[in-house]
Design a protein around this motif. Structure first.
Motif, PDB file in Angstrom:
ATOM      1  N   THR A   1       0.836  -1.196   0.000  1.00  0.00           N
ATOM      2  CA  THR A   1       0.000   0.000   0.000  1.00  0.00           C
ATOM      3  C   THR A   1       0.874   1.250   0.000  1.00  0.00           C
ATOM      4  O   THR A   1       1.759   1.405   0.840  1.00  0.00           O
ATOM      5  N   GLY A   2       0.660   2.120  -0.948  1.00  0.00           N
ATOM      6  CA  GLY A   2       1.443   3.346  -1.047  1.00  0.00           C
ATOM      7  C   GLY A   2       2.601   3.249  -2.019  1.00  0.00           C
ATOM      8  O   GLY A   2       3.252   4.258  -2.310  1.00  0.00           O
ATOM      9  N   ALA A   3       2.867   2.050  -2.547  1.00  0.00           N
ATOM     10  CA  ALA A   3       3.961   1.893  -3.513  1.00  0.00           C
ATOM     11  C   ALA A   3       3.422   2.184  -4.913  1.00  0.00           C
ATOM     12  O   ALA A   3       3.133   1.285  -5.699  1.00  0.00           O
ATOM     13  N   HIS A   4       3.285   3.486  -5.210  1.00  0.00           N
ATOM     14  CA  HIS A   4       2.648   3.891  -6.465  1.00  0.00           C
ATOM     15  C   HIS A   4       3.617   3.846  -7.648  1.00  0.00           C
ATOM     16  O   HIS A   4       3.183   3.824  -8.796  1.00  0.00           O
ATOM     17  N   VAL A   5       4.887   3.881  -7.371  1.00  0.00           N
ATOM     18  CA  VAL A   5       5.877   3.846  -8.447  1.00  0.00           C
ATOM     19  C   VAL A   5       6.993   2.880  -8.060  1.00  0.00           C
ATOM     20  O   VAL A   5       7.191   2.559  -6.889  1.00  0.00           O
ATOM     21  N   GLN A   6       7.717   2.434  -9.085  1.00  0.00           N
ATOM     22  CA  GLN A   6       8.904   1.622  -8.817  1.00  0.00           C
ATOM     23  C   GLN A   6       9.983   2.505  -8.197  1.00  0.00           C
ATOM     24  O   GLN A   6      10.143   3.659  -8.570  1.00  0.00           O
ATOM     25  N   ARG A   7      10.731   1.938  -7.258  1.00  0.00           N
ATOM     26  CA  ARG A   7      11.764   2.738  -6.591  1.00  0.00           C
ATOM     27  C   ARG A   7      13.007   1.894  -6.354  1.00  0.00           C
ATOM     28  O   ARG A   7      12.920   0.771  -5.868  1.00  0.00           O
ATOM     29  N   LYS A   8      14.165   2.457  -6.701  1.00  0.00           N
ATOM     30  CA  LYS A   8      15.433   1.794  -6.410  1.00  0.00           C
ATOM     31  C   LYS A   8      15.764   1.932  -4.924  1.00  0.00           C
ATOM     32  O   LYS A   8      15.472   2.951  -4.296  1.00  0.00           O
ATOM     33  N   GLY A   9      16.407   0.897  -4.373  1.00  0.00           N
ATOM     34  CA  GLY A   9      16.873   0.959  -2.993  1.00  0.00           C
ATOM     35  C   GLY A   9      18.298   1.489  -2.910  1.00  0.00           C
ATOM     36  O   GLY A   9      18.966   1.732  -3.926  1.00  0.00           O
ATOM     37  N   ARG A  10      18.789   1.645  -1.685  1.00  0.00           N
ATOM     38  CA  ARG A  10      20.126   2.214  -1.483  1.00  0.00           C
ATOM     39  C   ARG A  10      21.222   1.326  -2.081  1.00  0.00           C
ATOM     40  O   ARG A  10      22.211   1.832  -2.577  1.00  0.00           O
ATOM     41  N   ILE A  11      21.032  -0.001  -2.012  1.00  0.00           N
ATOM     42  CA  ILE A  11      22.047  -0.890  -2.582  1.00  0.00           C
ATOM     43  C   ILE A  11      22.162  -0.649  -4.076  1.00  0.00           C
ATOM     44  O   ILE A  11      23.267  -0.482  -4.615  1.00  0.00           O
ATOM     45  N   GLU A  12      21.036  -0.595  -4.755  1.00  0.00           N
ATOM     46  CA  GLU A  12      21.048  -0.386  -6.204  1.00  0.00           C
ATOM     47  C   GLU A  12      21.589   1.000  -6.562  1.00  0.00           C
ATOM     48  O   GLU A  12      22.283   1.169  -7.579  1.00  0.00           O
ATOM     49  N   MET A  13      21.291   1.988  -5.729  1.00  0.00           N
ATOM     50  CA  MET A  13      21.783   3.350  -5.969  1.00  0.00           C
ATOM     51  C   MET A  13      23.303   3.441  -5.847  1.00  0.00           C
ATOM     52  O   MET A  13      23.927   4.362  -6.375  1.00  0.00           O
ATOM     53  N   ALA A  14      23.908   2.477  -5.142  1.00  0.00           N
ATOM     54  CA  ALA A  14      25.362   2.495  -4.934  1.00  0.00           C
ATOM     55  C   ALA A  14      26.131   1.841  -6.068  1.00  0.00           C
ATOM     56  O   ALA A  14      27.347   1.666  -5.964  1.00  0.00           O
ATOM     57  N   GLU A  15      25.470   1.473  -7.156  1.00  0.00           N
ATOM     58  CA  GLU A  15      26.126   0.830  -8.301  1.00  0.00           C
ATOM     59  C   GLU A  15      27.379   1.606  -8.726  1.00  0.00           C
ATOM     60  O   GLU A  15      27.340   2.815  -8.967  1.00  0.00           O
ATOM     61  N   GLY A  16      28.514   0.899  -8.766  1.00  0.00           N
ATOM     62  CA  GLY A  16      29.767   1.514  -9.172  1.00  0.00           C
ATOM     63  C   GLY A  16      30.462   2.306  -8.083  1.00  0.00           C
ATOM     64  O   GLY A  16      31.541   2.851  -8.309  1.00  0.00           O
ATOM     65  N   GLY A  17      29.844   2.356  -6.912  1.00  0.00           N
ATOM     66  CA  GLY A  17      30.418   3.136  -5.821  1.00  0.00           C
ATOM     67  C   GLY A  17      30.472   2.356  -4.529  1.00  0.00           C
ATOM     68  O   GLY A  17      30.798   1.168  -4.522  1.00  0.00           O
ATOM     69  N   THR A  18      30.123   3.022  -3.426  1.00  0.00           N
ATOM     70  CA  THR A  18      30.244   2.443  -2.088  1.00  0.00           C
ATOM     71  C   THR A  18      28.931   2.568  -1.345  1.00  0.00           C
ATOM     72  O   THR A  18      28.317   3.641  -1.322  1.00  0.00           O
ATOM     73  N   LEU A  19      28.495   1.479  -0.720  1.00  0.00           N
ATOM     74  CA  LEU A  19      27.330   1.470   0.164  1.00  0.00           C
ATOM     75  C   LEU A  19      27.833   1.485   1.600  1.00  0.00           C
ATOM     76  O   LEU A  19      28.614   0.621   1.998  1.00  0.00           O
ATOM     77  N   PHE A  20      27.381   2.467   2.383  1.00  0.00           N
ATOM     78  CA  PHE A  20      27.797   2.572   3.787  1.00  0.00           C
ATOM     79  C   PHE A  20      26.613   2.216   4.674  1.00  0.00           C
ATOM     80  O   PHE A  20      25.618   2.950   4.727  1.00  0.00           O
TER      81      PHE A  20
END
Length: 456
Positions: free
Chosen positions: A224-243
């Motif tokens: 409920t409330g997931a009106h759009v697809q959304r990337k998570g923090r892990i996916e956003m860290a592609e090519g970089g660093t996840l802290f």
């Protein structure tokens, strides 16, 4: 004040003679073996050490003395170790100097010659210490934004240099406020991924029912409330660093999913079936004792060994010696420039004493907040202990006249310390103090306890 000097010799008579001869100029400590030498050094951090090469269990050869030399230099590469030995062969002298000894004398020692060498060694040690402090104070905010001259921080800098070029997962340990995220960013900036994103997430600050979506993302309509697809923090860290900050707060079900990502380098969004490859380095941090958490079943052992390939332990501010003054002056200069205070204010001698004697339960973050407030609130050029909201160690504390005042003071200290240990999170603080959350809120209101403003 007289500087501290450590004498290491297996002969008690020689230690006594040197102690008597040098006591007017130095605070002299002594040890007869490697174990006690290293224990004393960790307690007092001697800038200069007189070291005999012939130590037990093999006093007839130089190996134990040379091993002690190596161990001292591993603790602090700047310590000046003067070898004093009856084994004056050229080979031993060259070997000791090659391994880092400052100088080499043979027994029997000429006392005046020893005094001259000691004066030079202490003078050089003081110059090097002042140079490091000046570089940290004025040389671009220290090492990658980290400021520190103590051996503990120098060891941290060394580990950052070694681990940054690799892709190995890193676990940063330390009390709240010691600068774990600053260390993570330093590793990222020195890594081949520096041009990629640095994506932080605090695993203890996001409600458990939202944390999975924050980490792994979600598909449209997943809940409920997931009106759009959304990337998570892990996916956003592609090519970089996840802290992953406060990893110890991660719920067990999400520990399983994180472990799967670390093993396979793929994720699935919440509500999705597609396997998504993600190339990101993971750096984690926590102020929780993860080994105790594993014993209690709150943290997975297999995940621990995945994230703790390299471990960095940050020392608390109370164990960093003169670093506290170095940091305070750096913050003072920075915040005075921010608010355009000219001429910049200065700490009074009483303020510096108070800074050095305070325990700093909130570590560097607490010091930063107190100095920021003092720069804003101080009316003149002098910053006093009162501006820092610290007691003047030279002034007598006001008497507590009633039992209620004594009890309130004790409760306020206990609650403040618990809040700072738990990053001002109410639920774990109440649990630690064995009271309910409403009771904690009532006590904070009655005792005038307010959460300090955060700083980056």
């Amino acid at each position: 004040m007289k500087p501290n000097l450590l004498i290491v010799d297996d002969d008690e008579a020689i230690r006594s003679q040197l102690r008597w001869a040098l006591a007017d100029d130095y605070n002299v400590y002594s040890a007869g073996d490697r174990l006690l030498t290293l224990e004393l050094w960790r307690q007092h951090r001697f800038p200069v050490v007189l070291l005999d090469l012939g130590l037990p269990p093999r006093p007839a050869d130089p190996d134990e003395g040379l091993a002690t030399l190596t161990a001292l230099l591993e603790l602090d590469r700047n310590v000046k170790v003067i070898i004093v030995s009856g084994q004056g062969e050229k080979g031993n002298a060259l070997r000791a100097v090659a391994e880092g000894a400052y100088d080499f004398l043979t027994k029997p020692v000429e006392l005046e010659e020893l005094r001259v060498i000691l004066r030079r060694a202490f003078y050089l040690a003081d110059l090097e210490r002042e140079l490091r402090q000046l570089h940290a104070l004025y040389g671009g905010e220290g090492f990658e934004g980290l400021i520190g001259d103590c051996p503990g921080m120098q060891a941290v800098f060394h580990t950052i240099r070694r681990v940054a070029p690799s892709d190995a997962p890193v676990l940063i340990l330390g009390e709240s406020g010691t600068g774990k995220e600053v260390v993570a960013r330093a590793i990222h900036r020195r890594s081949p991924r520096r041009e990629g994103p640095f994506i932080p997430i605090n695993c203890g600050a996001i409600p458990e029912n939202l944390l999975e979506s924050e980490l792994f993302g979600h598909e449209r309509g997943a809940f409920t409330g997931a009106h759009v697809q959304r990337k998570g923090r892990i996916e956003m860290a592609e090519g970089g660093t996840l802290f992953l900050d406060e990893l110890g707060e991660l719920p067990l079900p999400l520990q399983v999913k994180l472990l799967r990502y670390l093993q396979e380098q793929t994720i699935e969004r919440v509500g999705g079936r597609e396997t998504i490859p993600v190339n990101a380095r993971v750096i984690a941090a926590t102020n929780v004792d993860l080994r105790k958490a594993m014993e209690a079943g709150r943290f997975r052992e297999d995940l621990y060994y995945r994230v703790a390939v390299v471990t960095i332990q940050l020392p608390p501010l109370r164990e960093r010696g003169d670093d506290v003054v170095l940091l305070a002056r750096t913050f003072l200069r920075r915040f005075a420039a921010e608010v355009k205070r000219t001429p910049a204010p200065q700490f009074t001698s009483a303020a510096l004493r108070a800074i050095q004697r305070h325990d700093w339960p909130g570590n560097v973050r607490e010091l930063e907040n107190r100095v920021r407030r003092a720069v804003i609130m101080a009316e003149g050029r002098a910053i006093t202990p009162e501006d820092l909201e610290l007691a003047d160690p030279g002034a007598a504390p006001p008497p507590l006249r009633t039992l209620r005042e004594i009890r309130d003071a004790a409760e306020r200290t206990a609650i403040l310390n618990a809040l700072q240990r738990n990053q001002w999170r109410i639920a774990p603080t109440a649990q630690e103090l064995d009271i309910s959350r409403p009771t904690l809120y009532e006590l904070m209101e009655r005792l005038g306890i307010q959460k300090p403003t955060s700083s980056s």
